[in-house]
Design a protein around this motif. Structure first.
Motif, PDB file in Angstrom:
ATOM      1  N   LEU A  45     -51.474 -94.763   9.700  1.00 44.77           N
ATOM      2  CA  LEU A  45     -52.341 -94.259   8.636  1.00 44.77           C
ATOM      3  C   LEU A  45     -51.540 -93.776   7.439  1.00 44.77           C
ATOM      4  CD1 LEU A  45     -54.888 -92.213  10.800  1.00 44.77           C
ATOM      5  CD2 LEU A  45     -55.178 -94.517   9.856  1.00 44.77           C
ATOM      6  N   LEU A  46     -50.302 -93.378   7.680  1.00 44.52           N
ATOM      7  CA  LEU A  46     -49.428 -92.864   6.626  1.00 44.52           C
ATOM      8  C   LEU A  46     -48.042 -93.457   6.806  1.00 44.52           C
ATOM      9  CD1 LEU A  46     -50.457 -89.135   7.006  1.00 44.52           C
ATOM     10  CD2 LEU A  46     -50.921 -90.480   4.967  1.00 44.52           C
ATOM     11  N   LEU A  47     -47.365 -93.683   5.692  1.00 45.22           N
ATOM     12  CA  LEU A  47     -45.971 -94.100   5.713  1.00 45.22           C
ATOM     13  C   LEU A  47     -45.124 -92.949   5.188  1.00 45.22           C
ATOM     14  CD1 LEU A  47     -46.360 -97.691   4.192  1.00 45.22           C
ATOM     15  CD2 LEU A  47     -46.411 -97.028   6.616  1.00 45.22           C
ATOM     16  N   TYR A  48     -43.906 -92.827   5.723  1.00 45.30           N
ATOM     17  CA  TYR A  48     -43.055 -91.696   5.357  1.00 45.30           C
ATOM     18  C   TYR A  48     -41.621 -92.183   5.178  1.00 45.30           C
ATOM     19  CZ  TYR A  48     -41.002 -86.982   5.578  1.00 45.30           C
ATOM     20  OH  TYR A  48     -40.335 -85.818   5.301  1.00 45.30           O
ATOM     21  N   ASP A  49     -41.027 -91.773   4.078  1.00 47.01           N
ATOM     22  CA  ASP A  49     -39.656 -92.187   3.791  1.00 47.01           C
ATOM     23  C   ASP A  49     -38.975 -91.082   2.998  1.00 47.01           C
ATOM     24  OD1 ASP A  49     -37.359 -93.823   3.523  1.00 47.01           O
ATOM     25  OD2 ASP A  49     -38.050 -94.525   1.561  1.00 47.01           O
TER      26      ASP A  49
ATOM     27  N   GLY B  12     -33.359 -87.446  -2.152  1.00 46.96           N
ATOM     28  CA  GLY B  12     -33.863 -86.084  -2.306  1.00 46.96           C
ATOM     29  C   GLY B  12     -35.369 -85.966  -2.371  1.00 46.96           C
ATOM     30  N   THR B  13     -36.081 -87.058  -2.161  1.00 44.55           N
ATOM     31  CA  THR B  13     -37.541 -87.045  -2.259  1.00 44.55           C
ATOM     32  C   THR B  13     -38.164 -87.598  -0.986  1.00 44.55           C
ATOM     33  OG1 THR B  13     -37.411 -87.394  -4.656  1.00 44.55           O
ATOM     34  CG2 THR B  13     -39.526 -87.856  -3.605  1.00 44.55           C
ATOM     35  N   ALA B  14     -39.234 -86.956  -0.519  1.00 42.79           N
ATOM     36  CA  ALA B  14     -40.036 -87.489   0.582  1.00 42.79           C
ATOM     37  C   ALA B  14     -41.208 -88.260  -0.030  1.00 42.79           C
ATOM     38  CB  ALA B  14     -40.543 -86.371   1.475  1.00 42.79           C
ATOM     39  N   TRP B  15     -41.330 -89.522   0.347  1.00 43.22           N
ATOM     40  CA  TRP B  15     -42.386 -90.391  -0.160  1.00 43.22           C
ATOM     41  C   TRP B  15     -43.431 -90.557   0.937  1.00 43.22           C
ATOM     42  CZ3 TRP B  15     -41.695 -92.095  -5.224  1.00 43.22           C
ATOM     43  CH2 TRP B  15     -40.419 -91.859  -5.759  1.00 43.22           C
ATOM     44  N   ILE B  16     -44.629 -90.044   0.698  1.00 44.76           N
ATOM     45  CA  ILE B  16     -45.729 -90.156   1.662  1.00 44.76           C
ATOM     46  C   ILE B  16     -46.777 -91.092   1.071  1.00 44.76           C
ATOM     47  CG2 ILE B  16     -47.541 -88.928   2.904  1.00 44.76           C
ATOM     48  CD1 ILE B  16     -45.808 -86.432   2.841  1.00 44.76           C
TER      49      ILE B  16
ATOM     50  N   HIS C  40     -36.178 -82.266  -1.776  1.00 52.11           N
ATOM     51  CA  HIS C  40     -36.398 -81.351  -2.893  1.00 52.11           C
ATOM     52  C   HIS C  40     -37.861 -81.369  -3.328  1.00 52.11           C
ATOM     53  CE1 HIS C  40     -32.029 -80.749  -4.222  1.00 52.11           C
ATOM     54  NE2 HIS C  40     -31.976 -81.520  -3.146  1.00 52.11           N
ATOM     55  N   ALA C  41     -38.506 -82.532  -3.265  1.00 55.32           N
ATOM     56  CA  ALA C  41     -39.886 -82.690  -3.712  1.00 55.32           C
ATOM     57  C   ALA C  41     -40.536 -83.808  -2.911  1.00 55.32           C
ATOM     58  CB  ALA C  41     -39.947 -83.001  -5.208  1.00 55.32           C
ATOM     59  N   VAL C  42     -41.860 -83.853  -2.983  1.00 58.40           N
ATOM     60  CA  VAL C  42     -42.653 -84.854  -2.267  1.00 58.40           C
ATOM     61  C   VAL C  42     -43.457 -85.655  -3.280  1.00 58.40           C
ATOM     62  CG1 VAL C  42     -44.530 -85.208  -0.599  1.00 58.40           C
ATOM     63  CG2 VAL C  42     -42.824 -83.409  -0.208  1.00 58.40           C
ATOM     64  N   VAL C  43     -43.553 -86.957  -3.057  1.00 55.18           N
ATOM     65  CA  VAL C  43     -44.456 -87.804  -3.826  1.00 55.18           C
ATOM     66  C   VAL C  43     -45.551 -88.292  -2.889  1.00 55.18           C
ATOM     67  CG1 VAL C  43     -44.731 -89.977  -5.082  1.00 55.18           C
ATOM     68  CG2 VAL C  43     -42.734 -88.541  -5.509  1.00 55.18           C
ATOM     69  N   LEU C  44     -46.810 -88.074  -3.274  1.00 56.86           N
ATOM     70  CA  LEU C  44     -47.959 -88.569  -2.520  1.00 56.86           C
ATOM     71  C   LEU C  44     -48.539 -89.756  -3.275  1.00 56.86           C
ATOM     72  CD1 LEU C  44     -49.951 -88.212  -0.161  1.00 56.86           C
ATOM     73  CD2 LEU C  44     -51.294 -86.701  -1.650  1.00 56.86           C
TER      74      LEU C  44
END
Length: 281
Positions: free
Chosen positions: A5-9, A13-17, A50-54
């Motif tokens: 349902l979700l992808l995570y990478d 320095g960024t978490a991509w959801i 450091h930050a997350v991108v949704l």
């Protein structure tokens, strides 16, 4: 195999959801919301981040909440567990779901919403709780269910767009394009769709240059300011107000149409009288 349902990478320095139900226009099921909550807190704990991108896969960011459950009668209490038929039970469920979304607001690290295509109903509940929204100029923001199904279970519109624009869009259920959403404050910036990913990557890269402890301090002081302006209390009241909205006769008619004629027909009957739903500045 069933697609996640979700992808995570995590990179640079960024978490991509990524919301990953493109065949359902990324409609928010309960399972997806629970997994998103856990993933956000995992990213918040990860010292590499450091930050997350949704963001989202497919043509739309998010079409809203998964409404397929409305093809069955509203359940009563079963086996000593709350149903949804009574006002307090409905409000309790709305508040529980809202706590999952509030991770976007409560987590220490900043979250950027990367919005393309349609961002409707529950999609706006996610995007507008993020710290910054970058959108495609042809993206569409709106809450059409306000026309017949209830109120908003999360409510940042007032703080971002101000009371008049919040009322203009929510009293009618009309929508607004990304370029105009940026003009009224629902989004930080709108760019051509083919530049959206690069724009977000550039912002995330700048955040990755900052010590996460400082990012946390600066995010949290702004959010404390919002709380002093009543933002958290308003979110709780929004969940309860949505339960109140569910008592409207139009909601009963919508659910009955879903059960007898299907979701597509119920949405057609809801929206067709309004014609063009896009507000033009």
């Amino acid at each position: 195999m069933t697609e996640p349902l979700l992808l995570y990478d995590v990179r640079d320095g960024t978490a991509w959801i990524t919301l990953n139900r493109p065949e359902k226009r990324n409609a928010l099921s309960e399972e997806l919301q629970e997994q998103l909550n856990a993933m956000l807190w995992d990213a918040d704990e990860d010292v590499r981040v450091h930050a997350v991108v949704l963001k989202a896969a497919g043509p739309d960011f998010c079409s809203g909440y998964d409404l397929q459950k409305y093809d069955q009668p509203i359940p009563g209490q079963v086996d000593h567990r709350r149903g949804r038929a009574k006002f307090d039970d409905d409000s309790w469920h709305q508040e529980r779901a809202q706590r999952l979304r509030m991770a976007l607001f409560d987590m220490h690290k900043p979250v950027i919403a990367q919005v393309h295509g349609r961002c409707l109903a529950g999609g706006t509940d996610l995007a507008l709780l993020c710290d910054m929204v970058i959108c495609a100029d042809d993206a569409i923001f709106g809450f059409p269910p306000a026309r017949s199904q209830g109120s908003l279970p999360s409510h940042m519109w007032l703080y971002l767009a101000g009371p008049q624009w919040a009322k203009r869009l929510l009293l009618t259920g009309d929508s607004i394009r990304g370029e105009d959403a940026a003009r009224i404050g629902l989004a930080l910036k709108a760019v051509p769709a083919d530049q959206l990913e690069a724009e977000v990557e550039a912002l995330a890269a700048r955040l990755a240059l900052i010590d996460p402890d400082l990012l946390s301090a600066n995010k949290r002081i702004v959010n404390i300011g919002l709380e002093l302006m009543g933002a958290r209390t308003l979110q709780r009241m929004a969940a309860e107000m949505d339960a109140r909205g569910h008592l409207a006769a139009s909601r009963t008619r919508f659910n009955e149409t879903v059960r007898t004629q299907g979701l597509k027909e119920a949405v057609r009957q809801r929206d067709e009288p309004f014609g063009d739903p896009i507000v033009k500045l």
